[in-house]
Motif scaffolding. Structure first.
Motif, PDB file in Angstrom:
ATOM      1  N   GLN A   1       0.827  -1.202   0.000  1.00 40.02           N
ATOM      2  CA  GLN A   1       0.000   0.000   0.000  1.00 40.02           C
ATOM      3  C   GLN A   1       0.863   1.255   0.000  1.00 40.02           C
ATOM      4  O   GLN A   1       1.975   1.262   0.526  1.00 40.02           O
ATOM      5  CB  GLN A   1      -0.928   0.017   1.218  1.00 40.02           C
ATOM      6  CG  GLN A   1      -2.000  -1.071   1.174  1.00 40.02           C
ATOM      7  CD  GLN A   1      -2.986  -0.965   2.309  1.00 40.02           C
ATOM      8  OE1 GLN A   1      -2.699  -0.374   3.355  1.00 40.02           O
ATOM      9  NE2 GLN A   1      -4.173  -1.545   2.130  1.00 40.02           N
ATOM     10  N   GLU A   2       0.318   2.296  -0.612  1.00 38.57           N
ATOM     11  CA  GLU A   2       0.976   3.600  -0.651  1.00 38.57           C
ATOM     12  C   GLU A   2      -0.097   4.665  -0.528  1.00 38.57           C
ATOM     13  O   GLU A   2      -1.179   4.533  -1.108  1.00 38.57           O
ATOM     14  CB  GLU A   2       1.748   3.772  -1.963  1.00 38.57           C
ATOM     15  CG  GLU A   2       2.517   5.079  -2.051  1.00 38.57           C
ATOM     16  CD  GLU A   2       3.388   5.154  -3.298  1.00 38.57           C
ATOM     17  OE1 GLU A   2       3.991   6.225  -3.521  1.00 38.57           O
ATOM     18  OE2 GLU A   2       3.462   4.164  -4.040  1.00 38.57           O
ATOM     19  N   ASN A   3       0.184   5.711   0.233  1.00 40.72           N
ATOM     20  CA  ASN A   3      -0.775   6.790   0.439  1.00 40.72           C
ATOM     21  C   ASN A   3      -0.255   8.080  -0.195  1.00 40.72           C
ATOM     22  O   ASN A   3       0.925   8.429  -0.012  1.00 40.72           O
ATOM     23  CB  ASN A   3      -1.018   7.010   1.935  1.00 40.72           C
ATOM     24  CG  ASN A   3      -1.685   5.811   2.579  1.00 40.72           C
ATOM     25  OD1 ASN A   3      -2.762   5.416   2.171  1.00 40.72           O
ATOM     26  ND2 ASN A   3      -1.032   5.221   3.579  1.00 40.72           N
ATOM     27  N   ILE A   4      -1.125   8.755  -0.938  1.00 41.31           N
ATOM     28  CA  ILE A   4      -0.783  10.045  -1.521  1.00 41.31           C
ATOM     29  C   ILE A   4      -1.902  11.036  -1.243  1.00 41.31           C
ATOM     30  O   ILE A   4      -3.034  10.645  -0.949  1.00 41.31           O
ATOM     31  CB  ILE A   4      -0.547   9.946  -3.049  1.00 41.31           C
ATOM     32  CG1 ILE A   4      -1.844   9.521  -3.773  1.00 41.31           C
ATOM     33  CG2 ILE A   4       0.597   9.003  -3.380  1.00 41.31           C
ATOM     34  CD1 ILE A   4      -1.783   9.660  -5.284  1.00 41.31           C
ATOM     35  N   ASP A   5      -1.578  12.311  -1.330  1.00 36.75           N
ATOM     36  CA  ASP A   5      -2.585  13.368  -1.263  1.00 36.75           C
ATOM     37  C   ASP A   5      -2.846  13.896  -2.666  1.00 36.75           C
ATOM     38  O   ASP A   5      -1.920  14.002  -3.481  1.00 36.75           O
ATOM     39  CB  ASP A   5      -2.109  14.526  -0.375  1.00 36.75           C
ATOM     40  CG  ASP A   5      -2.154  14.174   1.102  1.00 36.75           C
ATOM     41  OD1 ASP A   5      -2.979  13.326   1.479  1.00 36.75           O
ATOM     42  OD2 ASP A   5      -1.343  14.741   1.862  1.00 36.75           O
TER      43      ASP A   5
END
Length: 913
Positions: A879-883
């Motif tokens: 998983q990877e989180n971005i804005d």
């Protein structure tokens, strides 16, 4: 109209023994500060705010913000702008009228009075997008094409006639009259508008929004207007203001004069290239400088027309003596001309010699430096000097897919990524038989030469130049090449009148440029089929052939599905390339062909002089405009014979394949939809840079084996009667099946192969995008589209947003958005989300097989420009989180989105009241 506080600026003007009331900008300047340096286009916006000030939608702070623009020459303030009127063409107009009919049905269902749904601003719909070039090259072409048009579109036309009768403030210009922008320039536009209210006649600037990108053409007449999506236009005509940020204004100074042999088309292609390079997306461009004194109104309109191609919201020209001369020439009443002069001088809206307004930024062009040019092979901003066209084609032909080429982006496809079409050594030719003769068709052959579109057919100088060149070519004994499909589709009947008066029609006819219709034709993809032997030769040998057209759009797959390179050119160059028959001839140095005396004939031998063109233009008279616009709304016998039911609500026909009751307003009487996070979404497509609305929205031909084709066949429609997607925009069943179905779109989920396909990720099955979307809907899976820069560039197609909505797409995540399409996505309840600077599908390594969660919406107070979080779950579970930036840009758009869309917002208000 105004609040009492605004009456301090209300003044009167006596013109032609009539009193006009107006809201004085010079009087307002006493409070707001010196406005002399404010760009003319912003003065028009300021007057609009002054007139509509009500301390609610427009406040004194809004007026002050516009005046204070001069301090930083930009502003972040949102204003509510109310145009005087709305312009539509039939492709975008039909779905707008369908929506109005559906809104009436919804109001009736909710127990209200359906006749409350009416345009509050004047609306003119011009039927100009439906005629196709089925027959060409003879004197029967016009009559047969008109007959075919009426047969194909009878159901749509009956619906529009019902709308004309059923709705107030709604006028229809029948088919066969002209292109909407040319009709607007020659007849509808007034420069200064008037309105009777409370026993007074108010005068104010003529302003409008239109459902076609090239609405900006009217900017040449000093009228502020631009293209919006059909969704936004419908809201405007129902009384909603256009919510917008006060724009930056880029000044473009014009000096000098065009040299001998250089046309307005060469000028506009140069301007387009310069402004694209400058970067003016979302900005106003305003032309100024003393060169305007010698720039004819038609040339101004040509430049203004192509504002979408240089990326600006509008390309505005101020009012001066040239404006008045054109108003007189085109038959406007004397009192109108006198009012325009008196009003503009009183308001500081009149251009003065040496005037230098303040701009955000500026650039300058000496018109004496412009050279003969074309644009191509597939973007209007890619100007190529005439001597370099042959080499540019060879470069395209030899283009190999390589990372370095793609990074350069010079010939990158609008669908994303380069495409190999052969190699430099490829010969590419095929033998075919036509009319008993054997010919060889080669790569670079010009198979379509079309004088068409609003850009140039409104301009007598370039049109006369084409006719004069044709005359000289015929006198030299030249003929068009037999593989060229040639056509003449003027923007108004006035063109035919002045060709006849100048004695040039017969020469155009002899070269195959017979009249085929009055409409957009080739420029919007209505080029019609090529002769069968030529189509087969292209397909069998995979030839890369060309079209040359006097249009404004040359995107891949737009003009004709088999024509891979398309070149924008002036009308005389269109004729010249029809004679040469190939873009591989350097027209600046090589002969067009052999004359009847056996000697080579060069372009310079038949190119008309400026004096010859000027003499021919003298044939254009005011009487021609009076004649052709005397009964502009009446139509011919076929139009008048259409039977129209008289009813306040439309009687939907379940078996119709053209007009269907859309599902958009089914739940509009219920509670507001809940704004929630998007959970466990799948990617429907991963697209590249400059994906156009032509790629997204259904346009052009309907393929037999496509989802839309299968639907039509299931309804008993034969292939020959499929018509185009544009003509079936009133049927959501066809349109949603054609969304993302363009033959040139490239989905990176499938390695960038062409065509409207995708992967249904859970099964790894390749499906048409519509079929995959329906399967996802059955599974309850929301969808997301991933894209690169300039997503949604091109024409203002509302179905690019409507179709996206109906496919179940909840959000589009792109690097940047074109202005109109971003607005339309919000207007249909689809989230436009923008990657942060430095991030993209490439840097994140997105394949389209990810699962996405978009959070920050549930329970939040939706704000313009807020940040949202996207959680990316890859195939391997990492998983990877971005804005991302939420591109709901204004408070009005927040309200529209919360209501489910802009029309839903309007309708809910009407039902509640």
């Amino acid at each position: 109209m105004p609040s009492l506080d605004s009456l301090k600026s209300l003044k009167t003007l006596e013109v032609s023994n009539k009193t006009y009331h107006y809201f004085s900008l010079p009087d307002a300047a006493r409070t707001l500060g010196d406005l002399d340096k404010l760009p003319m286009s912003l003065k028009v916006l300021l007057e609009n705010l002054l007139r509509w000030e009500d301390n609610h939608t427009v406040t004194g702070d809004d007026l002050k913000a516009l005046a204070d623009w001069l301090i930083e020459r930009k502003s972040h303030r949102e204003i509510q702008y109310r145009p005087a009127r709305v312009l539509m063409q039939d492709f975008t107009g039909v779905p707008a009228v369908v929506d109005l009919a559906a809104m009436r049905a919804a109001v009736a269902k909710a127990g209200g009075d359906p006749q409350r749904i009416n345009p509050l601003s004047p609306v003119d719909l011009v039927i100009d997008h439906s005629v196709m070039v089925d027959r060409f090259g003879d004197d029967k072409a016009f009559g047969e094409n008109v007959d075919i048009e009426m047969q194909r579109n009878g159901e749509r036309y009956a619906f529009l006639r019902w709308g004309q009768n059923a709705f107030d403030n709604f006028s229809v210009v029948p088919p066969g009259t002209g292109i909407c922008h040319q009709v607007n320039l020659e007849y509808l536009g007034r420069t200064v508008w008037t309105k009777e209210e409370d026993g007074r006649t108010y005068a104010f600037p003529d302003t409008l929004v239109g459902t076609d990108s090239h609405t900006t053409m009217i900017n040449g007449l000093g009228v502020l207007g631009w293209g919006v999506g059909g969704i936004e236009a419908e809201a405007a005509m129902l009384g909603q203001p256009v919510s917008m940020l006060i724009p930056e204004v880029i000044g473009f100074k014009l000096t000098g004069k065009l040299r001998e042999g250089i046309t307005a088309t060469d000028l506009v292609l140069t301007v387009t290239q310069m402004l694209r390079k400058k970067g003016v997306v979302g900005k106003f461009v305003e032309f100024y400088g003393d060169g305007l004194a010698d720039l004819p109104l038609a040339d101004r309109a040509t430049i203004a027309n192509m504002a979408p191609e240089y990326g600006a919201t509008c390309g505005f020209f101020p009012v001066d003596d040239v404006t008045l001369d054109y108003l007189r020439l085109s038959g406007r009443p004397d009192e109108t001309v006198q009012l325009v002069e008196a009003y503009c001088k009183a308001q500081g809206l009149w251009r003065l010699p040496g005037q230098e307004p303040a701009f955000t930024d500026a650039l300058e062009l000496d018109m004496g430096s412009v050279v003969a040019s074309l644009a191509g092979p597939k973007r209007p901003q890619d100007r190529v000097a005439l001597p370099d066209v042959s080499q540019a084609f060879s470069d395209f032909l030899g283009l190999a897919v390589s990372p370095s080429k793609q990074e350069e982006g010079r010939l990158e496809s609008e669908g994303g990524g380069g495409v190999a079409v052969g190699n430099a050594a490829q010969v590419g030719e095929a033998e075919y038989e036509y009319n008993g003769q054997t010919y060889r068709l080669k790569n670079g052959a010009v198979v379509i030469a079309a004088i068409t579109s609003c850009t140039n057919t409104s301009n007598p100088s370039v049109m006369m130049a084409a006719g004069l060149l044709a005359k000289k070519a015929v006198e030299k004994g030249l003929q068009r090449k037999p593989w060229v499909k040639s056509s003449l589709a003027p923007g108004s009947k006035v063109v035919t009148d002045y060709y006849n008066a100048a004695g040039l029609t017969e020469y155009l006819d002899k070269l195959g440029f017979d009249l085929v219709g009055y409409g957009c034709t080739t420029c919007i993809g209505n080029s019609g089929p090529l002769p069968d032997p030529i189509e087969k030769a292209i397909q069998q040998s995979d030839l890369t052939v060309a079209s040359v057209l006097s249009g404004n759009r040359n995107f891949e797959g737009r003009v004709h599905p088999l024509v891979k390179t398309n070149w924008l050119a002036s009308p005389p160059l269109v004729v010249a390339y029809a004679l040469a028959g190939t873009v591989r001839t350097d027209l600046s140095s090589e002969p067009l062909g052999e004359g009847s005396d056996g000697q080579p004939v060069y372009l310079r031998d038949i190119w008309p002089t400026q004096q010859e063109i000027a003499d021919a233009v003298m044939n254009v008279s005011t009487g021609m405009f009076h004649k052709e616009y005397a009964e502009v709304f009446a139509g011919d016998a076929q139009w008048q014979a259409i039977e129209v039911p008289e009813a306040a609500t439309y009687v939907w026909q379940p078996d119709s394949t053209y007009i269907q009751h859309p599902p958009f307003f089914e739940d509009v009487a219920g509670p507001l939809p809940i704004i929630a996070d998007v959970q466990q979404a799948r990617v429907l497509a991963v697209l590249g840079d400059s994906v156009t609305t032509d790629h997204i929205s259904p346009a052009g031909n309907i393929k037999l084996d496509s989802p839309a084709g299968r639907y039509l066949r299931s309804k008993g429609v034969e292939y020959k009667d499929f018509n185009s997607y544009g003509s079936r925009r009133g049927n959501h069943e066809v349109m949603m099946r054609g969304t993302f179905a363009n033959i040139r779109i490239r989905n990176e989920m499938l390695g960038g192969e062409e065509g409207g396909y995708t992967l249904h990720v859970p099964t790894d099955e390749k499906l048409p995008i519509y079929d995959a979307a329906m399967r996802y809907q059955d599974e309850g899976t929301p969808l997301v589209v991933i894209a690169g820069q300039e997503y949604g560039t091109g024409s203002s197609r509302d179905w690019a947003a409507k179709g996206t909505n109906l496919l179940g797409v909840k959000a589009v995540i792109a690097e940047s958005f074109e202005r109109i399409h971003r607005s339309n996505l919000v207007g249909m309840g689809v989230l436009p989300l923008q990657f942060r600077a430095g991030e993209s599908r490439k840097t994140l390594g997105l394949t389209g097989k990810e699962v996405l969660n978009i959070t920050g919406l549930t329970g939040a107070t939706l704000q313009p420009g807020m940040s949202l979080a996207v959680q990316i779950t890859r195939e391997d579970g990492q998983q990877e989180n971005i804005d991302v930036l939420c591109r709901i840009d204004t408070l009005n758009e927040v309200e529209y989105f919360k209501a489910g869309g802009i029309l839903h917002y309007v309708l809910r208000q009407l039902i509640a009241s």
